[in-house]
Design an enzyme around this catalytic site. Sequence first.
Site, PDB file in Angstrom:
ATOM      1  N   ASP A  41      13.263  -3.647  -5.653  1.00 58.27           N
ATOM      2  CA  ASP A  41      13.629  -4.594  -4.593  1.00 58.27           C
ATOM      3  C   ASP A  41      14.289  -5.794  -5.268  1.00 58.27           C
ATOM      4  OD1 ASP A  41      12.174  -3.452  -2.030  1.00 58.27           O
ATOM      5  OD2 ASP A  41      10.836  -3.194  -3.739  1.00 58.27           O
ATOM      6  N   GLY A  65       0.804  -1.216   0.000  1.00 58.29           N
ATOM      7  CA  GLY A  65       0.000   0.000   0.000  1.00 58.29           C
ATOM      8  C   GLY A  65       0.836   1.265   0.000  1.00 58.29           C
ATOM      9  N   GLN A  84       7.700  -9.468   7.729  1.00 57.02           N
ATOM     10  CA  GLN A  84       8.906  -9.049   7.015  1.00 57.02           C
ATOM     11  C   GLN A  84       9.541  -7.798   7.625  1.00 57.02           C
ATOM     12  OE1 GLN A  84       6.600  -8.465   3.286  1.00 57.02           O
ATOM     13  NE2 GLN A  84       8.005  -6.775   2.919  1.00 57.02           N
ATOM     14  N   SER A  92       7.216   3.952  -0.875  1.00 58.31           N
ATOM     15  CA  SER A  92       6.216   4.388   0.109  1.00 58.31           C
ATOM     16  C   SER A  92       6.892   5.097   1.265  1.00 58.31           C
ATOM     17  CB  SER A  92       5.438   3.185   0.631  1.00 58.31           C
ATOM     18  OG  SER A  92       4.888   2.474  -0.448  1.00 58.31           O
ATOM     19  N   ARG A  93       8.116   4.681   1.591  1.00 63.61           N
ATOM     20  CA  ARG A  93       8.827   5.282   2.730  1.00 63.61           C
ATOM     21  C   ARG A  93       9.247   6.729   2.442  1.00 63.61           C
ATOM     22  NH1 ARG A  93      10.417  -0.156   3.253  1.00 63.61           N
ATOM     23  NH2 ARG A  93       9.964  -1.013   5.312  1.00 63.61           N
ATOM     24  N   VAL A 119      10.632   3.020 -11.221  1.00 65.02           N
ATOM     25  CA  VAL A 119      10.073   4.339 -11.538  1.00 65.02           C
ATOM     26  C   VAL A 119      10.684   5.341 -10.556  1.00 65.02           C
ATOM     27  CG1 VAL A 119       7.960   5.712 -11.726  1.00 65.02           C
ATOM     28  CG2 VAL A 119       7.948   3.299 -12.393  1.00 65.02           C
ATOM     29  N   HIS A 168       4.119   1.392  -8.161  1.00 61.77           N
ATOM     30  CA  HIS A 168       3.124   0.320  -8.013  1.00 61.77           C
ATOM     31  C   HIS A 168       2.179   0.292  -9.215  1.00 61.77           C
ATOM     32  CE1 HIS A 168       3.830   1.236  -3.535  1.00 61.77           C
ATOM     33  NE2 HIS A 168       4.195  -0.028  -3.648  1.00 61.77           N
TER      34      HIS A 168
HETATM   35  P1  AMP Z   1       5.987  -2.478  -1.633  1.00 61.90           P
HETATM   36  O1  AMP Z   1       4.600  -1.914  -1.490  1.00 61.90           O
HETATM   37  O2  AMP Z   1       7.058  -1.535  -1.235  1.00 61.90           O
HETATM   38  O3  AMP Z   1       6.110  -3.842  -0.978  1.00 61.90           O
HETATM   39  O4  AMP Z   1       6.203  -2.712  -3.180  1.00 61.90           O
HETATM   40  C1  AMP Z   1       5.319  -3.526  -3.921  1.00 61.90           C
HETATM   41  C2  AMP Z   1       5.942  -3.811  -5.255  1.00 61.90           C
HETATM   42  O5  AMP Z   1       6.164  -2.587  -5.955  1.00 61.90           O
HETATM   43  C3  AMP Z   1       7.316  -4.500  -5.132  1.00 61.90           C
HETATM   44  O6  AMP Z   1       7.411  -5.513  -6.120  1.00 61.90           O
HETATM   45  C4  AMP Z   1       8.270  -3.366  -5.380  1.00 61.90           C
HETATM   46  O7  AMP Z   1       9.511  -3.798  -5.909  1.00 61.90           O
HETATM   47  C5  AMP Z   1       7.491  -2.541  -6.399  1.00 61.90           C
HETATM   48  N1  AMP Z   1       8.000  -1.180  -6.399  1.00 61.90           N
HETATM   49  C6  AMP Z   1       8.230  -0.397  -5.318  1.00 61.90           C
HETATM   50  N2  AMP Z   1       8.758   0.796  -5.688  1.00 61.90           N
HETATM   51  C7  AMP Z   1       8.865   0.754  -7.042  1.00 61.90           C
HETATM   52  C8  AMP Z   1       9.357   1.680  -8.024  1.00 61.90           C
HETATM   53  N3  AMP Z   1       9.856   2.876  -7.692  1.00 61.90           N
HETATM   54  N4  AMP Z   1       9.318   1.305  -9.318  1.00 61.90           N
HETATM   55  C9  AMP Z   1       8.824   0.091  -9.681  1.00 61.90           C
HETATM   56  N5  AMP Z   1       8.354  -0.829  -8.802  1.00 61.90           N
HETATM   57  C10 AMP Z   1       8.379  -0.503  -7.495  1.00 61.90           C
END
Ligand code: AMP
Length: 278
Positions: A150, A31, A61, A186-187, A176, A37
């Site tokens: 990631d 989220g 995690q 998100s952070r 991105v 995302h």
């Molecule tokens: P998270 O909500 O941080 O667990 O991210 C969910 C998914 O979005 C993971 O597969 C991340 O690698 C991907 N994600 C997070 N930030 C980016 C970004 N800047 N560009 C592309 N994918 C991202």
Amino acid sequence: MRIFKEIGPLRAYLKPLQSPAFSVGFVPTMGALHAGHLSLVRASKGQNSLTVCSIYVNPAQFTNAADLTHYPRTLERDINMLIEASCDVLFCPENDDMYGAAPYLSFDLGPAGDILEGQFRPGHFNGVALVVSKLFNIMQPQRAYFGQKDFQQFFIIDQLVRGLKYDVELVCAPIVREPDGLAMSSRNMRLNPDERNRAAVLYQCLLQTRKGILDGELFEALKSQMNEYCTTQRVVLEYLAWVDRKSLAPADTVADSILLIAARVGDIRLIDNLFVNE
Ligand code: AMP
């Protein structure tokens, strides 16, 4: 968009849809959605009959209680963004349904689970492997979409899928970035304006190190230069690694290699990476 908060009704909805001509594309997230995302949702929309996004802040995690408590939660806004992106289904479960009385399983992820992020966040990848396994079993997707952002997580999930014979195609989408190069995360929402300006240091370190490697400079020398650069910007470098993309072992040639970085800006820990030969 259909929204499911429980595993049972989601399974009941998805099961009758499955057929050889039908495919589910799955986008797992925690989220606080951003354009990164949404790029995964778009990729899934282009390749599948139905796109399911999950929003679940997975406690397993997190290795730092404060990070879990303060992780941004913006569900109403996220729902609007997903509707705007024409996502078909959102799954946002509660901890009880996901973990409840179920046994807490452990994975031996091999050396890749204990280095880099695994070294700074012991147990993190076990939590990732556990939640992704649960979500794959619930969703039974034909494709699942993850970000290169990631990279080590993608590497571990690829091992999980091959090791456990999940019948799912993994797609790794490009990072991105914000206009100054900061990888969307998100952070980033938790950075104050001064920290937000300094956070661009991570991408600068990646670019400068890549240039140095391509110019034939020694990686160890580049690493200490970047350490100094981070210090001047009041950014704490946790690691800067140059590894082989296929093994995560230290790299000695440019081909198929990647730079990975983790650093703390104020209280916020950020990660980023860059392919060296692109
Ligand atoms: P998270 O909500 O941080 O667990 O991210 C969910 C998914 O979005 C993971 O597969 C991340 O690698 C991907 N994600 C997070 N930030 C980016 C970004 N800047 N560009 C592309 N994918 C991202």
